[in-house]
Design an enzyme around this catalytic site. Structure first.
Site, mmCIF file in Angstrom:
data_model
loop_
_atom_site.group_PDB
_atom_site.id
_atom_site.type_symbol
_atom_site.label_atom_id
_atom_site.label_comp_id
_atom_site.label_asym_id
_atom_site.label_seq_id
_atom_site.Cartn_x
_atom_site.Cartn_y
_atom_site.Cartn_z
ATOM 1 N N SER A 139 3.615 9.535 7.199
ATOM 2 C CA SER A 139 2.296 9.572 7.785
ATOM 3 C C SER A 139 1.257 10.058 6.780
ATOM 4 O O SER A 139 1.520 10.941 5.986
ATOM 5 C CB SER A 139 2.327 10.518 8.981
ATOM 6 O OG SER A 139 1.091 10.473 9.595
ATOM 7 N N LYS B 273 7.686 9.851 14.867
ATOM 8 C CA LYS B 273 6.512 9.239 14.209
ATOM 9 C C LYS B 273 5.744 8.359 15.197
ATOM 10 O O LYS B 273 4.507 8.322 15.201
ATOM 11 C CB LYS B 273 6.972 8.414 13.000
ATOM 12 C CG LYS B 273 5.876 7.572 12.335
ATOM 13 C CD LYS B 273 4.750 8.421 11.760
ATOM 14 C CE LYS B 273 3.864 7.722 10.751
ATOM 15 N NZ LYS B 273 3.300 6.457 11.066
ATOM 16 N N HIS C 6 3.726 10.605 17.402
ATOM 17 C CA HIS C 6 2.649 11.133 16.564
ATOM 18 C C HIS C 6 1.501 10.123 16.500
ATOM 19 O O HIS C 6 0.329 10.475 16.657
ATOM 20 C CB HIS C 6 3.250 11.416 15.187
ATOM 21 C CG HIS C 6 2.290 11.555 14.070
ATOM 22 N ND1 HIS C 6 1.640 10.482 13.500
ATOM 23 C CD2 HIS C 6 1.867 12.637 13.400
ATOM 24 C CE1 HIS C 6 0.877 10.915 12.540
ATOM 25 N NE2 HIS C 6 0.982 12.209 12.446
ATOM 26 N N ASN C 7 1.832 8.860 16.297
ATOM 27 C CA ASN C 7 0.780 7.830 16.271
ATOM 28 C C ASN C 7 0.108 7.716 17.640
ATOM 29 O O ASN C 7 -1.107 7.535 17.727
ATOM 30 C CB ASN C 7 1.374 6.470 15.879
ATOM 31 C CG ASN C 7 1.647 6.368 14.391
ATOM 32 O OD1 ASN C 7 1.628 7.365 13.683
ATOM 33 N ND2 ASN C 7 1.901 5.167 13.907
ATOM 34 N N GLU D 25 -2.444 10.250 18.028
ATOM 35 C CA GLU D 25 -3.664 9.896 17.279
ATOM 36 C C GLU D 25 -4.508 8.854 18.015
ATOM 37 O O GLU D 25 -5.735 8.887 17.949
ATOM 38 C CB GLU D 25 -3.297 9.406 15.883
ATOM 39 C CG GLU D 25 -2.952 10.572 14.971
ATOM 40 C CD GLU D 25 -2.602 10.132 13.573
ATOM 41 O OE1 GLU D 25 -2.900 10.864 12.631
ATOM 42 O OE2 GLU D 25 -2.013 9.046 13.409
ATOM 43 N N THR E 189 0.815 -1.228 0.000
ATOM 44 C CA THR E 189 0.000 0.000 0.000
ATOM 45 C C THR E 189 0.843 1.271 0.000
ATOM 46 O O THR E 189 0.673 2.160 -0.841
ATOM 47 C CB THR E 189 -0.889 0.015 1.269
ATOM 48 O OG1 THR E 189 -1.580 -1.210 1.316
ATOM 49 C CG2 THR E 189 -1.860 1.163 1.248
ATOM 50 N N MET E 190 1.747 1.374 0.956
ATOM 51 C CA MET E 190 2.481 2.624 1.129
ATOM 52 C C MET E 190 3.510 2.850 0.018
ATOM 53 O O MET E 190 3.603 3.943 -0.546
ATOM 54 C CB MET E 190 3.175 2.647 2.493
ATOM 55 C CG MET E 190 2.219 2.695 3.656
ATOM 56 S SD MET E 190 1.169 4.151 3.639
ATOM 57 C CE MET E 190 2.329 5.412 4.143
#
Ligand code: NBP
Length: 404
Positions: A146, A200, A203-204, A207, A28-29
């Site tokens: 992200s 990161k 950051h997650n 969220e 996907t990424m």
């Protein structure tokens, strides 16, 4: 049924000039980031362990505007297709798959070339790999990416950390591929070592907290306020026009308007979703790091607890039965008389205040790690590159598949 369009040849003829950048790992990424980079005018070589993903990437590159993507089925041809100094971005599963991919590519890399791992990697793995790469004269970056699938394709937030020369080699490419805001591209050189991965990870974690806060706001509106799904959709829609504007609040408003396609009577889909969730690990790492550094991160920790408890579905159903028998029927709160308008406004204010607290906890954790490691991180720059995803439209994991 129409048969799929045949894939273009895996290794397109040489491109002139040869690409400066290659990307290995086309799930996907990787697939979306490669197409994004190509669309910004930078030819890119791509490679994946399983060749079918090379073919599907080339089909998309053709269908999305004859983008300059060159496919390779073997690691040697992939690496040697790049102009020196080479930059190879990895977007494979974090952990052993990254080591396996490095092992496959390294024999063809030369001193001065660079590896950029874009996965959600544990920062200490990146620090180990920086040393291993340095022993061969290879530069290394651990780069948080992200924005999920949509962000990778159209503009992610990028958090590169490690060797600054590796960043400078591709700075122009990253600045074009990243999300764009009025405050600049959502990328900055975060700092040395595993700083990019650490940032990161936090950051997650932030969220995780955001999602828990939204879930709790919903719960109060529903159980205490007795609001219907369509009233809650209107409330979140309204909130999305003010200081709470964000991707998460926007999709929360949307979900309350979706009918269950299998329910002939038009019941809402949201009421059929099992209240049980899992996680991939970055939130757990964040809370572990907070404990290690003696930093309070109660919102992020509570979001993790919420997920653990959600997993105890059978126990929760059994406990509800016991409470009912003891005279505490489900729906007790719904019998409280409240002024809906006042409640909605108080919940909005509480949600906003809690979000500020949650972000402050995340930033405090990053600051503590920065001091411990001597990273000298610039917190304002981090807030700037997150602007499109977490807050308003802070550039990050648009929750579409990061499996937070
Ligand atoms: P996945 O995390 O699902 O990984 C699949 C990729 O890893 C495929 O290319 C697969 O190759 C490759 N791979 C594996 Br699995 N084992 C391998 C091995 N031993 N050797 C070589 N390649 C191997 O992909 P993703 O969801 O695109 O995520 C990539 C990274 O980005 C992860 O670290 C993820 O945490 C992070 N991330 C994901 C998102 C998201 O929204 N999905 C968002 C932000 C960050 P194969 O095709 O040959 O099996």
């Amino acid at each position: 049924m129409a048969s799929p369009a045949p894939a273009p040849p895996a290794a397109a003829a040489t491109h002139s000039p040869p690409p400066r950048i290659g990307l290995a790992g086309l799930a996907t990424m990787g697939q979306n980031l490669a197409l994004n980079i190509a669309e910004k005018g930078f030819p890119i070589s791509v490679y994946n362990r399983t060749a079918a993903k090379v073919d599907s990437t080339l089909v998309r590159a053709r269908d999305e505007g004859a983008l300059p993507v060159l496919g390779h089925r073997d690691p040697r041809g992939f690496v040697l297709s790049l102009a020196r100094p080479r930059t190879v971005v990895l977007l494979v599963q974090a952990g052993p798959a990254v080591d396996a991919t490095i092992d496959a590519l390294t024999p063809y890399l030369e001193p001065g070339d660079a590896i950029v791992d874009g996965g959600n990697e544990w920062y200490q793995n990146t620090e180990r790999r920086i040393e291993e790469a340095a022993a061969r004269g290879i530069l290394y970056l651990g780069m948080g990416v992200s924005g999920g699938e949509e962000g990778a394709r159209n503009g992610p937030s990028l958090m590169p950390g490690g060797h600054v020369d590796a960043y400078n080699n591709i700075r122009d490419i990253l600045e074009k591929a990243a999300a764009q805001t009025e405050d600049g591209a959502c990328v900055t050189f975060v700092g040395p070592g595993g700083a990019g991965n650490f940032v990161k990870m936090v950051h997650n974690g932030i969220e995780y907290g955001d999602m828990q806060l939204i879930a709790e706001a919903y719960d109060v509106l529903r159980r205490v306020g007795g609001l219907s799904n369509s009233e809650i959709a209107d409330v979140f829609d309204e909130w999305n026009k003010g200081e709470l504007e964000s991707f998460l609040v926007e999709i929360t408003a949307d979900i309350f308007t979706v009918a269950d396609p299998l329910d002939g009577s038009g019941g809402a889909l949201v009421d059929k979703i099992l209240d049980k969730t899992g996680m991939k690990g970055t939130g757990k790492w964040t809370v572990q790091q907070a404990a290690e550094l003696a930093v309070a991160a109660p919102t992020i920790a509570a979001s993790l607890d919420g997920r653990y408890l959600s997993g105890l579905k059978d126990e929760r159903v059994a406990a509800a039965g016991v409470l009912e028998e003891e005279g505490m029927p489900a729906g007790l709160l719904e019998k409280i008389n409240v002024d809906k308008k006042v409640l909605v406004d108080r919940v909005r204010q509480a949600l906003y205040a809690s979000k500020i607290c949650s972000y402050a906890q995340g930033m405090n954790l990053i600051r503590a790690k920065s001091v411990e490691k001597g990273w000298n991180l610039n917190l304002a720059e981090l807030a700037r590159i997150w602007k499109e995803s977490l807050q308003g439209r802070w550039c990050s994991d648009r929750m579409r598949g990061d499996g937070l």
